[in-house]
Design a protein around this motif. Structure first.
Motif, mmCIF file in Angstrom:
data_model
loop_
_atom_site.group_PDB
_atom_site.id
_atom_site.type_symbol
_atom_site.label_atom_id
_atom_site.label_comp_id
_atom_site.label_asym_id
_atom_site.label_seq_id
_atom_site.Cartn_x
_atom_site.Cartn_y
_atom_site.Cartn_z
ATOM 1 N N LEU A 63 -71.918 109.274 -26.680
ATOM 2 C CA LEU A 63 -70.789 110.529 -26.301
ATOM 3 C C LEU A 63 -71.428 111.512 -27.190
ATOM 4 C CD1 LEU A 63 -67.281 109.451 -25.987
ATOM 5 C CD2 LEU A 63 -67.809 111.510 -27.791
ATOM 6 N N SER A 105 -71.800 103.611 -28.842
ATOM 7 C CA SER A 105 -70.753 104.430 -27.958
ATOM 8 C C SER A 105 -70.624 105.751 -28.660
ATOM 9 C CB SER A 105 -69.588 103.639 -27.878
ATOM 10 O OG SER A 105 -69.701 102.208 -27.196
ATOM 11 N N VAL A 106 -70.227 106.016 -29.854
ATOM 12 C CA VAL A 106 -70.110 107.161 -30.444
ATOM 13 C C VAL A 106 -71.202 108.049 -30.142
ATOM 14 C CG1 VAL A 106 -69.196 108.440 -32.390
ATOM 15 C CG2 VAL A 106 -68.514 106.080 -32.017
ATOM 16 N N PHE A 110 -66.293 105.064 -23.456
ATOM 17 C CA PHE A 110 -66.349 104.553 -24.494
ATOM 18 C C PHE A 110 -67.071 103.213 -24.809
ATOM 19 C CE2 PHE A 110 -62.223 106.522 -26.082
ATOM 20 C CZ PHE A 110 -62.818 107.877 -26.138
ATOM 21 N N GLU A 147 -73.623 105.244 -45.904
ATOM 22 C CA GLU A 147 -72.940 105.388 -44.372
ATOM 23 C C GLU A 147 -73.001 106.758 -43.850
ATOM 24 O OE1 GLU A 147 -71.928 102.890 -42.230
ATOM 25 O OE2 GLU A 147 -72.936 101.346 -43.488
ATOM 26 N N VAL A 186 -73.949 107.936 -40.466
ATOM 27 C CA VAL A 186 -73.050 107.412 -39.293
ATOM 28 C C VAL A 186 -71.687 108.617 -39.404
ATOM 29 C CG1 VAL A 186 -71.973 105.770 -38.193
ATOM 30 C CG2 VAL A 186 -73.424 105.119 -39.739
ATOM 31 N N LEU A 187 -71.704 108.933 -40.658
ATOM 32 C CA LEU A 187 -70.360 110.082 -40.739
ATOM 33 C C LEU A 187 -70.842 111.360 -40.072
ATOM 34 C CD1 LEU A 187 -68.000 110.473 -42.242
ATOM 35 C CD2 LEU A 187 -68.935 111.346 -43.808
ATOM 36 N N VAL A 238 -63.493 100.326 -23.915
ATOM 37 C CA VAL A 238 -63.623 99.616 -25.047
ATOM 38 C C VAL A 238 -63.119 98.201 -24.984
ATOM 39 C CG1 VAL A 238 -62.464 99.823 -27.356
ATOM 40 C CG2 VAL A 238 -62.573 101.887 -25.950
ATOM 41 N N GLY A 248 -69.917 111.566 -36.381
ATOM 42 C CA GLY A 248 -68.452 111.828 -36.002
ATOM 43 C C GLY A 248 -68.107 113.211 -36.300
ATOM 44 N N SER A 290 -72.237 97.382 -31.368
ATOM 45 C CA SER A 290 -71.630 98.040 -32.351
ATOM 46 C C SER A 290 -70.968 99.278 -31.692
ATOM 47 C CB SER A 290 -72.557 98.590 -33.559
ATOM 48 O OG SER A 290 -71.986 99.845 -34.030
ATOM 49 N N LEU A 291 -69.727 99.876 -32.032
ATOM 50 C CA LEU A 291 -69.095 100.955 -31.417
ATOM 51 C C LEU A 291 -70.037 102.216 -31.934
ATOM 52 C CD1 LEU A 291 -66.788 101.180 -29.866
ATOM 53 C CD2 LEU A 291 -65.464 101.733 -31.762
ATOM 54 N N ASN A 292 -70.943 102.334 -32.903
ATOM 55 C CA ASN A 292 -71.886 103.370 -33.214
ATOM 56 C C ASN A 292 -72.576 103.782 -31.966
ATOM 57 O OD1 ASN A 292 -70.705 102.647 -35.485
ATOM 58 N ND2 ASN A 292 -72.788 102.388 -36.779
#
Lengths: 325, 291
Positions: free
Chosen positions: A247, A243-244, A60, A282, A285-286, A119, A289, A239-241
């Motif tokens: 992945l 990482s997401v 992550f 946003e 970004v959604l 993380v 996910g 930003s965790l973005n």
């Protein structure tokens, strides 16, 4: 029939030549702005897949390696003003070391424990950078772009070509790992680590190698960021973005083949760019996910898996129905 | 940087309050991850969701704690649904559940976070109640009432869950499923139903934790990121699934964070939980009070 290796290298060279040609054309500036982001996510997803896809260790922490790469570039600019190539090498080197350190620290950890530890690395790296005045601290740092290099018409165009080269390098490394004994060893780790160790696979060495290479590539992807934005601040760089997205790119494309992350990242980043332009807010970004969850639930082998299934169906059209029972 | 004795006392006192709060926000994870082995990285996101629901009810004049309690049945159903889905798609098929399950929960957390941004924006939200903003003066110390309220609810919640797990039939069944699932199956019990129930309870508790989260301070959609560190730090430090361990680990984290806050400043505080987590994972992954 051309041998596979020759085919791959022809394709790789074609991608770079194409990137150069397009960058010299009169295409809209926005194309390069978006193209850079797409290629950057190809590098990130490919780098993620070396550890996450082949060895099954879900990282992550992409944002940590990416952000450290970007900030190493700032350190190089501040200290020496060295050119972009040096910045990228520095970013890759330090993020590679960070990857090695992560690997050493977490070598006993598996599954979710490893993931949570990664993380933690993001947040610790971000806190360190936030409290480090030399690179701008929490408020960020403004950077001046150096004068243009011939023959590129703008700095973004040059960065686009640089990122294309990085993407080709990343994919070549991933492909080399996948097809060599290293890749087979990593896959053995993924299937059953104990059995791999007992069969003489040097699991620890391979894991550390994968952590280092994966981290270094992520760092290299981050290094051009300061020049691309001409501004850098910790919250968005770590930003965790990222990482997401890394992945998700790998999983959506399919993790078992080097082509998977490339397809997934291009698909995901392009969709994101289109959504960004058409719908404000946003939602872009959604999309990441939602696509990630949909694929992980409905198509665990990604786009590649779907294509393989489709091909299998086309080859044997309704074979079972025709055979007498 | 020199820490006077009084300041240290105050830091420890505040740390105890904070620690109990951390224990309460982690206790749901202690059940879902610690006992049930579900890689529930979406736990902090669900908690933030609970905080926002509390905020919504607060607009209609609900007291945050009442709102938190009222949300518990809803979140129980949500939890049962999540576990059911997780079981059907990942656990039942077995192969590769680890990687995919993790990616799934990571994606869910991300969707909740972005969904909250879309619905409420990135601004901080808070609730209003009589006890928020005032503080209790004991001697030279001033303790904010919001921390005391959270402290009280946290202690009650932890005690209730500990008692539930050790003294009721279902509670003990939950512990049994954590210890030896095949054996439970041989006894004729259905482990999936027990796990589903347990996951529901864990999620319901998380709703109340979310209400406390918004009592303690304003919330924003990305708050779950910091709490990934805090909650997992507490659960791992506690040794998976130990309820009293969770309280002790919460206190350790709360006091360390409070001391760092007073000596080095607020910008270092988020790293405490993650640093502690890394140290624990590196040195003693089974935690301090591990099974």
């Amino acid at each position: 029939m051309i041998p596979r290796n020759a085919r791959f290298w022809t394709g790789a060279a074609a991608v770079i030549v194409l990137a150069v040609i397009v960058s010299l054309s009169r295409a809209n500036e926005y194309f390069f702005f978006a193209g850079f982001v797409v290629l950057q996510s190809v590098v990130l997803a490919t780098a993620w897949n070396i550890l996450g896809g082949y060895a099954g260790y879900v990282n992550f922490g992409t944002a940590a390696f990416f952000g450290i790469g970007a900030y190493m570039a700032v350190v190089v600019i501040n200290a020496t003003g060295a050119p972009l190539a040096v910045q990228i090498l520095a970013g890759a080197a330090v993020s590679g070391l960070l990857g090695l350190g992560t690997g050493l620290l977490t070598m006993r950890l598996r599954g979710i424990f490893f993931s949570i530890a990664t993380v933690a690395i993001i947040f610790i790296a971000e806190t360190l950078i936030t409290n480090w005045r030399y690179v701008g601290g929490a408020t960020g740092i403004q950077l001046l772009r150096p004068p243009l290099m011939e023959p590129f018409g703008s700095y973004t165009r040059m960065l686009f070509v640089v990122m294309a080269v990085l993407a080709v390098i990343a994919v070549s490394i991933a492909r080399y790992i996948e097809t060599s004994w290293i890749g087979r060893g990593l896959q053995a780790i993924r299937d059953t680590e104990e059995a791999a160790e007992c069969s003489g696979v040097p699991t620890l060495k391979l894991k550390l190698f994968a952590c280092t290479v994966s981290g270094a590539l992520m760092g290299a992807a981050g290094a051009p960021l300061p020049m691309y934005l001409s501004f850098l601040e910790p919250a968005s760089s770590f930003s965790l973005n990222y990482s997401v997205a890394a992945l998700a790119g790998a999983i959506i494309g399919g993790t078992s083949h080097w082509l998977g992350p490339v397809i997934g990242a291009i698909l995901l980043a392009s969709v994101q760019q289109i959504v960004t332009v058409t719908i404000p807010g946003e939602i872009n970004v959604l999309v990441v996910g939602v696509l990630l969850v949909v694929f992980v639930v409905a198509a665990p082998d990604g786009v590649l898996g779907l294509l393989r299934k489709l091909r299998g169906k086309l080859r044997r059209p309704r074979a079972p129905a025709e055979s007498p029972s | 940087m020199a820490l006077s004795f009084e300041l240290l006392q105050e830091a420890v006192l505040f740390g105890v309050l904070l620690g109990c709060f951390y224990a309460a926000v982690s206790i749901g994870l202690s059940v879902s991850f610690g006992l049930l082995d579900v890689p529930h990285v979406a736990h902090p996101a669900i908690m933030v969701l609970g905080a926002y629901c509390t905020h919504l009810l607060g607009r209609y004049g609900w007291d945050p704690i009442a709102a938190g309690v009222a949300l518990m049945p809803l979140f129980f159903i949500l939890g049962v649904g999540i576990y059911r889905f997780y079981y059907e798609t990942f656990e039942k098929r077995g192969s590769d559940a680890g990687v995919r399950g993790l990616a799934f929960f990571f994606g869910v957390a991300f969707i909740i976070e972005v969904g909250l941004i879309l619905a409420f924006g990135v601004d901080q939200r808070m609730v209003e109640a009589d006890y928020i903003g005032r503080s209790l003066a004991i001697g030279s110390f001033r303790l904010p009432w919001r921390m005391l309220v959270a402290f009280g609810v946290a202690l009650t919640l932890t005690a209730a869950l500990t008692l539930y797990l050790s003294h009721t039939f279902t509670g003990r069944a939950i512990k049994a499923v954590a210890q030896d699932e095949p054996a439970l199956r041989l006894m004729g019990a259905n482990p999936v139903r027990i796990k589903q129930w347990a996951f529901g309870i864990a999620t319901a508790v998380t709703a109340l934790a979310g209400a406390m989260l918004i009592i303690v301070g304003p919330v924003e959609p990305s708050l779950d990121r910091v709490y990934i560190g805090r909650t997992f730090c507490v659960v791992v430090l506690a040794g998976l699934g130990s309820m009293t361990g969770t309280l002790a680990a919460g206190l350790i984290l709360g006091i360390s964070e409070s001391i760092v806050l007073m000596t080095f400043g607020a910008s270092w505080a988020p790293a405490v939980a993650f640093g502690l987590l890394l140290v624990v994972l590196g040195i003693r992954p089974q935690g301090l009070f591990g099974r």
